[in-house]
Design a protein around this motif. Structure first.
Motif, short mmCIF file in Angstrom:
data_model
loop_
_atom_site.label_atom_id
_atom_site.label_comp_id
_atom_site.label_asym_id
_atom_site.label_seq_id
_atom_site.Cartn_x
_atom_site.Cartn_y
_atom_site.Cartn_z
N HIS A 129 -12.03 -3.65 -9.77
CA HIS A 129 -12.27 -4.19 -11.03
C HIS A 129 -10.84 -3.65 -12.31
CE1 HIS A 129 -16.96 -4.50 -10.90
NE2 HIS A 129 -16.57 -3.97 -9.63
N PHE A 130 -11.17 -4.64 -12.90
CA PHE A 130 -9.39 -4.57 -13.60
C PHE A 130 -10.27 -3.04 -14.67
CE2 PHE A 130 -7.24 -4.87 -17.40
CZ PHE A 130 -5.51 -5.26 -16.89
N LEU A 180 -3.95 -6.09 -4.10
CA LEU A 180 -4.75 -5.36 -5.01
C LEU A 180 -4.65 -3.61 -5.11
CD1 LEU A 180 -7.99 -7.87 -3.65
CD2 LEU A 180 -6.55 -7.19 -6.68
N ASP A 181 -4.48 -3.11 -3.82
CA ASP A 181 -4.26 -1.62 -3.42
C ASP A 181 -3.13 -1.66 -4.43
OD1 ASP A 181 -6.13 -1.39 -1.44
OD2 ASP A 181 -4.44 -1.82 -0.27
N PHE A 182 -1.98 -2.34 -4.69
CA PHE A 182 -0.99 -1.57 -5.35
C PHE A 182 -1.65 -1.59 -7.10
CE2 PHE A 182 2.10 -2.87 -7.89
CZ PHE A 182 3.89 -2.14 -8.28
N LEU A 183 -1.85 -2.27 -7.16
CA LEU A 183 -2.27 -2.98 -8.68
C LEU A 183 -2.61 -1.08 -8.97
CD1 LEU A 183 -2.87 -6.22 -9.43
CD2 LEU A 183 -1.70 -5.30 -9.74
N THR A 184 -4.35 -0.74 -8.20
CA THR A 184 -4.63 0.29 -8.21
C THR A 184 -4.32 2.03 -7.74
OG1 THR A 184 -6.50 -1.36 -7.01
CG2 THR A 184 -7.46 1.20 -7.26
N GLU A 185 -3.64 2.00 -6.67
CA GLU A 185 -3.05 3.30 -6.15
C GLU A 185 -1.67 3.72 -7.02
OE1 GLU A 185 -2.99 2.77 -2.53
OE2 GLU A 185 -4.97 2.53 -1.86
N ASP A 186 -1.05 2.28 -7.03
CA ASP A 186 0.41 2.91 -7.90
C ASP A 186 0.49 2.59 -9.25
OD1 ASP A 186 0.42 1.98 -5.05
OD2 ASP A 186 2.35 2.41 -5.60
N LEU A 187 -0.44 2.32 -9.79
CA LEU A 187 -0.56 0.69 -11.45
C LEU A 187 -1.00 1.86 -12.06
CD1 LEU A 187 1.59 -2.49 -11.46
CD2 LEU A 187 2.42 -0.11 -11.10
N ILE A 247 -3.73 -0.14 -12.60
CA ILE A 247 -4.59 -1.17 -13.78
C ILE A 247 -6.18 -1.79 -12.85
CG2 ILE A 247 -4.36 -3.67 -13.98
CD1 ILE A 247 -1.39 -2.67 -13.97
N LEU A 248 -6.28 -1.39 -12.01
CA LEU A 248 -7.38 -1.13 -11.86
C LEU A 248 -7.91 0.30 -10.69
CD1 LEU A 248 -6.42 -4.66 -9.07
CD2 LEU A 248 -6.81 -4.83 -11.63
N VAL A 249 -9.26 -0.45 -10.47
CA VAL A 249 -10.60 0.63 -9.66
C VAL A 249 -10.76 -0.22 -8.70
CG1 VAL A 249 -10.21 1.81 -11.48
CG2 VAL A 249 -12.37 0.70 -11.65
N ARG A 250 -11.21 0.32 -7.90
CA ARG A 250 -11.65 0.13 -6.50
C ARG A 250 -12.94 1.12 -6.36
NH1 ARG A 250 -9.62 0.24 -0.10
NH2 ARG A 250 -11.98 -1.01 0.87
N SER A 251 -14.37 0.15 -6.48
CA SER A 251 -15.41 0.11 -6.64
C SER A 251 -16.04 0.12 -4.63
CB SER A 251 -16.50 0.64 -7.57
OG SER A 251 -18.02 0.60 -7.06
N GLY A 252 -16.62 0.73 -3.47
CA GLY A 252 -16.54 -0.45 -2.64
C GLY A 252 -15.62 -1.07 -2.34
N ASP A 253 -16.00 -2.27 -1.72
CA ASP A 253 -14.75 -3.31 -1.03
C ASP A 253 -14.81 -3.50 -3.02
OD1 ASP A 253 -14.69 -2.50 0.72
OD2 ASP A 253 -16.15 -4.13 1.89
N ARG A 254 -14.57 -4.17 -4.08
CA ARG A 254 -14.89 -4.58 -5.48
C ARG A 254 -13.54 -3.50 -5.83
NH1 ARG A 254 -18.38 -8.37 -8.09
NH2 ARG A 254 -18.48 -9.63 -6.59
N ALA A 267 -7.65 -10.11 -11.69
CA ALA A 267 -8.62 -9.57 -11.74
C ALA A 267 -9.33 -9.08 -13.15
CB ALA A 267 -7.72 -7.91 -11.18
N PHE A 268 -8.67 -9.68 -14.35
CA PHE A 268 -9.38 -9.30 -15.12
C PHE A 268 -9.73 -10.31 -15.88
CE2 PHE A 268 -9.48 -11.34 -20.01
CZ PHE A 268 -8.77 -9.57 -20.46
N GLU A 269 -9.80 -11.65 -15.37
CA GLU A 269 -10.62 -12.73 -15.12
C GLU A 269 -12.02 -12.39 -14.63
OE1 GLU A 269 -7.15 -15.55 -16.19
OE2 GLU A 269 -8.37 -15.31 -14.08
N MET A 270 -12.08 -12.20 -13.28
CA MET A 270 -13.38 -11.39 -12.48
C MET A 270 -13.03 -10.57 -11.15
SD MET A 270 -14.66 -15.37 -11.28
CE MET A 270 -13.96 -15.92 -10.82
#
Length: 795
Positions: free
Chosen positions: A495-496, A477-484, A486-493, A456-459
């Motif tokens: 991002h690191f 991806l949801d775990f990395l977004t909601e729990d950690l 590390i990611l943010v979700r914009s629509g269906d994408r 996810a950092f790479e793309m």
């Protein structure tokens, strides 16, 4: 001084007729010679490339080389699984170099090798081939190709040039993981034109490391797809039993298996030597290193070149000293003996390799560092000081000798360990049984999550995009977004969004990359490097550090700066550190109840402290002194499977603190040896620790824990498979003919006590008696921390 001529057959005859103090020859297996099977070069090979190879004395191809090269040229993914020295590199050099020579403006190739030394060796071979291709009439295509190694030793200016114009990039999984993939925008030329990816020695990509590498290849293919390329994969392997399955798991491609070896082979002797028994009652024997030293004494004065494989860096340096002392006694040039291991600086390693190829070095003592296909010429005798741990590793090392179709010999010197003693009694295990299965688990939740984070950092990730063949990627991806976060979700994408560089925090081997540098205080030179985790047992102040048979006293260890200062010392001893490991239970995740024990799956904290060291006199192994070690412990959290023996059973067997610990220690040692037969783990991935009264569970226990920070699921797999492991352990102890314990079962009775074998068998039978209790699956939570304490060498 001229050396007496001695051929391998005469050496083996002498060993069989008069082993003298070396021990007994318990088995002798001969492999007959085999002629080469060849085919002509295919028509598609570039004429300059063919001319270059013919100029190197390769007038035709072995059948497996032709089969693999044709398939790769046609765009088919391939795994080549043939023995060491069978010419596997030609299988992929042919189609790769042909494509690069014909499309030198656009085509690219990527070679992945497991070690720096092997990468440098392959670069030298490629440069030789391409220099021979320079004589062509098509604009000297060989001169236009840029082939170079990209690793930690590559200067910054060279790295920039490679990014801009490198046609064939040779690197390793670590650099691809942390240096190339995260910076793919700088490598657009490579990824856009990538035609071939070669993954060498894939049998070494097993267990934890192999699971990481499979995910790195998922990231690589994802980036290639982004740039519009779809490279052909070629894997090469030792002769394992499942090369196709393993390559399929690594690459997630349907691969063609090429495993019919067409290369010639000279006759080879396998000699199984058991060192002399020192005590009939205990079954203890002369150390295997002493028998290896005596073998070296027979070989040093001859023109036979030999290689000795040992398991540790310390034992490697001790044997180098012994052989150099033997050379001095025989008035043989001591420079004919060399050591080779991790930590040596590149220039020293290259010098030793050149010495082996030229014949200047007559004997080399190595760890597994020379197991792989580095070109060290044609050696004659391979001495395995102890069983290497796997069948594939045994034959890889055996393949280092006998490369000119002449006779060669492999001598396995057994140690006083169960597997070694088993092999000298049953050598057919190596030859008659199917090769080992190599397995990986790319979808291990921890490993997969780490590499999805890196990718996810790479793309950015699109929801539903997937990651190779892994399942549940959207949930990751949801775990990395909601729990950690590390990611943010914009629509269906996705991002690191973190400020960190994730690849730096993901170790492929779970080993700390924070190396300690060893300096010679008198000369100011850097002698070597060592990983931080090993430093607490090898370069503490007062330690003797061995380097090419010379002894250096460690005068200062600046732990915070990762610098060690040593000085040459004329001493007659080496040092061994004693460690104490403490395993504290943090949380019990699952408990299964059985008739005579409970199995617990736990989260634990592991702390290993080097407390003291012994001074061991060379040759006699007398303890001539002790010292204290003042260094911080190495600590990490991981997972464990803990087998807790019911208190009533323990009481009925008389299993008492301080009295009958030997039976439990011996059982732990036996289980440690059996685990790899049921759960694919690499040596050192797990550890078994016995405790007569566990503070958390208040009963005798066997703790089997991942030696990997945070754990990667090994303990859970052992937890699921432990019943079969205990059944096998009972069978080993029951079938062993000894009376009170020996190296072939629980260890010598002198270590485990005269009651040790009977107690170990009674414990195993008691644990396994009866059915599994109903409702045995359950979850408990640990409130109080418990500790397991163990002295190194006891289990």
């Amino acid at each position: 001084m001229s050396r007496p001529e001695l051929d391998v057959d005469a050496f083996v005859r002498g060993l069989l007729d008069d082993p003298a103090g070396i021990g007994t020859v318990d088995a002798h297996v001969q492999q007959p010679a085999r002629p080469a099977r060849t085919l002509p070069y295919p028509d598609w090979v570039h004429p300059d490339l063919r001319r270059a190879l013919e100029g190197r004395g390769i007038p035709a191809l072995y059948t497996h080389q032709r089969e693999a090269a044709d398939a790769l040229h046609a765009g088919q993914d391939v795994v080549v699984a043939t023995p060491t020295a069978s010419g596997k590199s030609i299988c992929y050099h042919l189609p790769v170099l042909d494509r690069l020579l014909r499309e030198s403006g656009d085509a690219r190739a990527l070679y992945l090798f497991p070690t720096k030394a092997l990468a440098r060796d392959q670069m030298a071979e490629l440069e030789t081939i391409l220099s021979g291709a320079d004589r062509g009439e098509e604009g000297d295509p060989g001169r236009r190709l840029v082939v170079a190694v990209y690793d930690g030793d590559t200067p910054p200016a060279t790295r920039r040039a490679l990014r801009e114009s490198g046609h064939l990039l040779i690197t390793n999984p670590h650099m691809l993981h942390a240096g190339i993939l995260p910076n793919h925008t700088r490598w657009q030329g490579l990824f856009t034109g990538l035609r071939y990816v070669v993954v060498d020695e894939v049998h070494t990509l097993s267990g934890i490391y192999g699971s990481h590498c499979a995910n790195i290849l998922r990231r690589l293919k994802r980036i290639c797809a982004h740039y519009g390329s779809n490279p052909v994969f070629c894997a090469s392997s030792a002769t394992i039993s499942n090369p196709g399955e393993h390559a399929r798991r690594l690459t997630e491609r349907d691969v063609k298996v090429v495993d019919e070896d067409g290369s010639p082979r000279g006759p080879k002797h396998f000699v199984f030597v058991n060192p002399p028994i020192t005590s009939e009652a205990s079954g203890t024997r002369v150390p295997a290193m002493e028998s290896a030293r005596q073998l070296g004494g027979r070989l040093l004065g001859t023109d036979l070149q030999s290689i000795y494989f040992l398991r540790t860096r310390n034992s490697t340096e001790v044997l180098v000293k012994y052989l150099r002392d033997e050379a001095r006694t025989q008035k043989v040039d001591q420079e004919r003996v060399a050591g080779y291991r991790g930590g040596y600086l590149p220039d020293l390693r290259r010098s030793i390799e050149r010495g082996l190829r030229s014949g200047k070095v007559g004997a080399v003592v190595s760890t597994s560092a020379l197991e792989l296909g580095i070109d060290i010429g044609s050696l004659d005798v391979c001495v395995l000081v102890g069983y290497p741990g796997t069948v594939s590793s045994t034959f890889q090392r055996a393949g280092r000798v006998g490369r000119r179709q002449r006779s060669s010999a492999v001598v396995l010197v057994a140690r006083s360990f169960a597997m070694d003693q088993f092999l000298v009694r049953e050598p057919g295990f190596l030859f008659d049984k199917p090769r080992e299965v190599v397995s990986i688990d790319p979808d291990n939740p921890i490993i997969l999550t780490n590499h999805v984070k890196c990718s996810a950092f790479e793309m950015p990730f699109d929801r539903g995009e997937g990651f190779g063949e892994a399942e549940g990627v959207d949930e990751v991806l949801d775990f990395l977004t909601e729990d950690l976060g590390i990611l943010v979700r914009s629509g269906d994408r996705y991002h690191f969004a973190a400020a960190t560089f994730p690849a730096e925090g993901v170790s492929l081997t779970a080993a700390d990359m924070d190396n300690v540098v060893i300096h010679d205080r008198d000369t100011g030179q850097v002698l070597a490097e060592i990983d931080r985790a090993s430093s607490i047992t090898e370069v503490y102040e007062g330690a003797i550090y061995g380097h090419q048979g010379e002894q250096y006293l460690v005068e200062e260890f600046r732990y915070d700066d990762r610098r060690v200062y040593v000085r040459r010392a004329d001493v007659d001893y080496y040092t061994e550190a004693d460690t104490e490991t403490e395993v504290r239970v943090l949380h019990v995740d699952e408990t299964a109840r059985f008739a005579g024990y409970q199995a617990h799956l736990c989260e634990v904290h592991v702390s290993t402290l080097a407390k003291a060291f012994k001074k061991i006199r060379f040759y006699t192994r007398e303890n001539v002194g002790i010292g204290e070690i003042d260094l911080p412990p190495e600590e990490f959290e991981t997972e464990a499977c803990i087998l807790a023996i019911d208190p009533q059973l323990a009481e009925g067997l008389g299993l008492q603190q301080g009295v009958d610990g030997g039976g439990l220690r011996g059982l732990a040692e036996l289980v440690q040896g059996l685990v790899p037969l049921f759960v694919r783990v690499d040596p050192g991935d797990v550890r078994v620790t016995p405790e007569l009264r566990h503070p958390h569970f208040e009963c005798p226990t066997l703790t089997i824990h991942d030696r990997v920070p945070n754990g990667v699921g090994l303990s859970e797999r052992i937890y699921r498979a432990h019943e079969a492991i205990l059944e096998a352990a009972e069978g080993v102890v029951q079938r062993c003919a000894c009376r009170t314990g020996c190296p072939a079962c629980i260890g010598p009775s002198v270590d485990q006590g005269r009651r040790g074998k009977a107690l170990a068998l009674a414990v195993l039978r008691g644990m396994r008696t009866g059915r599994r209790a109903s409702g045995s699956e359950g979850t408990t939570r640990g409130e109080d921390a418990g500790t397991v304490r163990e002295s190194a060498g006891e289990a």
